[in-house]
Design an enzyme around this catalytic site. Structure first.
Site, mmCIF file in Angstrom:
data_model
loop_
_atom_site.group_PDB
_atom_site.id
_atom_site.type_symbol
_atom_site.label_atom_id
_atom_site.label_comp_id
_atom_site.label_asym_id
_atom_site.label_seq_id
_atom_site.Cartn_x
_atom_site.Cartn_y
_atom_site.Cartn_z
ATOM 1 N N ASP A 99 0.799 -1.218 0.000
ATOM 2 C CA ASP A 99 0.000 0.000 0.000
ATOM 3 C C ASP A 99 0.832 1.268 0.000
ATOM 4 O O ASP A 99 1.991 1.286 0.404
ATOM 5 C CB ASP A 99 -0.950 0.014 1.202
ATOM 6 C CG ASP A 99 -0.217 -0.161 2.535
ATOM 7 O OD1 ASP A 99 0.747 -0.934 2.584
ATOM 8 O OD2 ASP A 99 -0.626 0.471 3.535
ATOM 9 N N GLU A 157 -0.417 -2.159 5.219
ATOM 10 C CA GLU A 157 0.529 -2.075 6.341
ATOM 11 C C GLU A 157 0.449 -0.715 7.009
ATOM 12 O O GLU A 157 0.562 -0.606 8.242
ATOM 13 C CB GLU A 157 1.964 -2.327 5.849
ATOM 14 C CG GLU A 157 3.007 -2.370 6.957
ATOM 15 C CD GLU A 157 3.443 -1.003 7.454
ATOM 16 O OE1 GLU A 157 3.609 -0.849 8.685
ATOM 17 O OE2 GLU A 157 3.603 -0.073 6.630
ATOM 18 N N GLU A 158 0.260 0.349 6.220
ATOM 19 C CA GLU A 158 0.245 1.693 6.777
ATOM 20 C C GLU A 158 -0.989 1.944 7.642
ATOM 21 O O GLU A 158 -1.069 2.947 8.329
ATOM 22 C CB GLU A 158 0.306 2.736 5.651
ATOM 23 C CG GLU A 158 1.564 2.676 4.798
ATOM 24 C CD GLU A 158 2.820 3.110 5.542
ATOM 25 O OE1 GLU A 158 2.706 3.546 6.706
ATOM 26 O OE2 GLU A 158 3.905 3.012 4.964
ATOM 27 N N ARG A 197 19.018 -7.054 13.658
ATOM 28 C CA ARG A 197 19.369 -7.374 15.035
ATOM 29 C C ARG A 197 18.408 -8.425 15.579
ATOM 30 O O ARG A 197 17.243 -8.492 15.169
ATOM 31 C CB ARG A 197 19.340 -6.122 15.924
ATOM 32 C CG ARG A 197 17.960 -5.658 16.299
ATOM 33 C CD ARG A 197 17.957 -4.368 17.113
ATOM 34 N NE ARG A 197 18.742 -4.442 18.323
ATOM 35 C CZ ARG A 197 18.268 -4.878 19.496
ATOM 36 N NH1 ARG A 197 17.026 -5.323 19.585
ATOM 37 N NH2 ARG A 197 19.039 -4.863 20.573
ATOM 38 N N HIS A 384 7.901 8.688 4.424
ATOM 39 C CA HIS A 384 6.667 9.458 4.580
ATOM 40 C C HIS A 384 6.859 10.939 4.232
ATOM 41 O O HIS A 384 5.991 11.757 4.528
ATOM 42 C CB HIS A 384 6.078 9.310 5.993
ATOM 43 C CG HIS A 384 5.613 7.916 6.305
ATOM 44 N ND1 HIS A 384 4.606 7.649 7.209
ATOM 45 C CD2 HIS A 384 6.016 6.702 5.835
ATOM 46 C CE1 HIS A 384 4.418 6.339 7.287
ATOM 47 N NE2 HIS A 384 5.266 5.750 6.457
#
Length: 415
Positions: A99, A157-158, A197, A384
Site C-alpha cells: 500500500d 501495512e500503513e 538485530r 513518509h
C-alpha cells in the site's frame, strides 16, 4: 504491463551501482530493468490500504504468465504465491507490503504518482518489485533450493493493518509456514548496507483519542467555568511523567501528544478540548501498562477540576521481535552481499512500527532493513516525506538477499 498507460523510460536506472553490483549474480542483474519497470509502474499508481486492486492485478498477471500457483482476494486484496522446489523441505514465507500513503508527491520525476494525494512514500512499491523478482527467479531455479517458499503480498501495512487478517485467513497454513523473512527499504541507511538485530527491532504502537468536557464561559469570569484548555494542558504535562518516572531508564519508550485542539475565541473559555497521541515501546511486557497509566492520569486531572472525559484507546501493532536463529541466517547472507562486513549494521532499531510484527508472533522469523539512500542522487529524504525516493539499485540487491536466504535456509533447516 497492466498499470502503465504509456511506456516508462528506465534507461537511466538500468545500471546497478558498482558498490552493490559485484555480489549480485548475472541472472538477477539481467532482471534489473524489469524490476525498475515494475517499481515505476507501481509508483505511478499508488493505492491506499485494502484498495490495492490495480497493484494486485499486476501481481496476478505476472504470476499467471509464469505459471505460479497463487491465491488472491485474501484480506480483500492480499495474494499468496507458492513455489515448491524439486526437493521437499521446510516452508519459508517472504512478506511484501503493497500500500501507499495519503501524501501528495512533490518529486519531479517521470514516474511520479498519477493519483492526487496518494504516494508510495515508504518504499512499498520497491518491496513488491523485489518480491516479484524473487518469485520469478525461484520459479526458474527450482533445483537450486530445498523446500517451499510462500510469498505474501500484504495490503494495508500503513493502516489499519493487513497482516493480522491475512493470518486469520490462513496464509500461514496449507502448507504450514515454519519461518518467515521480510525486508524494508530504509533511507536511514545508505545503499549497500543491511540493518538487522536479534530481539526487538521495531516498536509496538498504541494510539489514543481523548475528548475533555468542561464548562465554557466568559474569559473575564473564569470562576463560573471549568476550563478545558487548562485541564488539557495539565494532562499533557502529566503524561510526560509516565516515561520519565514510571519506565525503567534502561528501557525505551515514547509518549507523544500529536494533537491538541480547543477554543474558538480569545475571550471565551473553552468547554471542551480534544487531544490524541501515540505510544511506542520495545518491551512486549509493556502491553496494557500505558493504557492504565494514561487513563489514570486523565481521570485524576479531570476529577481535580470537575471535568469529565471520553477516552478511546487501542493497540495497533505489537513490538517487532526477531528470532535469533533467523537473524543469524540473514546476517550470514548479508555479509556475502554487502561490500564489506562493516556494511552490516548490527544494532539497527527504530521506534517506527510495522505489522510484520504479527507474522513474527505467529512464526519465528527475521525482518531486516536494506539501505536505500543515495545522497549524491538526491534519494535520501526520510520515509513518509513528499519527496521520498530511493536508489533503484537496491531492487536487485533485495532480490539477491531473498534468493540467497531461500537457498541457505532450505539446507540449514531441513530435517
Amino acid at each position: 504491463m497492466l498499470l502503465s498507460a504509456t511506456p516508462i523510460p528506465v534507461e537511466s536506472a538500468t545500471r546497478i551501482a558498482p558498490k552493490v553490483a559485484a555480489q549480485i549474480r548475472p541472472e538477477i542483474q539481467a532482471l534489473h530493468p524489469q524490476l525498475v519497470t515494475w517499481r515505476r509502474q507501481l509508483h505511478q499508481n499508488p493505492e491506499l490500504g485494502f484498495r490495492e486492486e490495480q497493484t494486485a492485478a499486476l501481481i496476478t498477471h505476472c504470476l499467471e504468465s509464469w505459471g505460479i500457483d497463487y491465491q488472491t482476494g485474501i484480506a480483500k486484496t492480499g495474494i499468496v504465491a507458492t513455489i515448491a522446489s524439486t526437493r521437499p523441505g521446510p516452508v519459508l514465507a517472504i512478506r511484501a507490503d503493497m500500500d501507499g500513503l495519503p501524501i501528495q508527491e512533490l518529486n519531479e520525476v517521470p514516474y511520479r504518482s498519477q493519483r492526487a494525494g496518494v504516494m508510495h512514500a515508504c518504499g512499498h512499491d520497491g518491496h513488491v518489485a523485489i518480491a516479484l523478482g524473487t518469485v520469478y527467479y525461484l520459479s526458474q531455479h527450482r533445483d537450486d533450493f530445498v523446500g517451499t517458499v510462500k510469498i505474501l503480498f500484504q495490503p494495508a501495512e500503513e493502516g489499519p493493518g493487513g497482516a493480522k487478517p491475512m493470518i486469520e485467513a490462513g496464509v500461514l497454513e496449507n502448507p504450514r509456514v515454519n519461518n518467515i523473512i521480510g525486508l524494508h527499504l530504509w533511507n536511514n541507511l545508505p545503499l549497500g548496507t543491511v540493518g538487522v538485530r536479534a530481539g526487538a527491532q521495531m516498536a509496538g504502537v498504541e494510539t489514543f483519542h481523548c475528548t475533555l468536557k468542561g464548562k465554557g464561559g466568559h474569559g473575564a469570569i473564569p470562576h463560573q467555568t471549568i476550563d478545558a484548555i487548562v485541564v488539557g494542558a495539565q494532562i499533557i504535562n502529566a503524561l510526560q511523567t509516565i516515561v520519565a518516572r514510571n519506565v525503567n531508564p534502561l528501557e525505551s519508550a515514547v509518549v507523544t501528544i500529536g494533537e491538541f485542539h480547543a477554543g474558538s475565541a480569545h475571550n471565551v473559555i473553552a468547554d471542551s478540548a480534544y487531544l490524541s497521541g501515540t505510544i511506542r515501546y520495545f518491551n512486549p511486557a509493556f502491553k496494557g501498562f500505558f493504557y492504565q497509566r494514561i487513563d489514570s492520569i486523565i481521570k485524576g486531572v479531570c476529577q481535580c477540576h470537575g471535568a469529565s472525559y471520553d477516552l478511546n484507546y487501542w493497540e495497533q501493532y505489537p513490538p517487532l521481535v526477531n528470532n535469533a536463529q533467523m537473524v543469524d541466517l540473514v546476517r550470514s547472507v548479508a555479509e556475502q552481499v554487502v561490500e564489506t562486513p562493516a556494511g552490516v549494521v548490527p544494532e539497527c532499531q527504530t521506534m517506527a512500527a510495522e505489522d510484520m510484527a504479527f507474522f513474527l508472533q505467529a512464526v519465528p522469523g527475521c525482518y531486516f532493513f536494506l539501505g536505500s539512500a543515495n545522497l549524491e542522487q538526491g534519494s535520501a529524504y526520510p520515509h513518509h516525506h513528499p519527496r521520498f525516493d530511493f536508489d533503484e539499485s537496491v531492487l536487485s540487491m533485495g532480490v539477491e538477499m531473498f534468493v540467497r536466504c531461500v537457498e541457505v535456509y532450505g539446507h540449514r533447516f531441513s530435517p
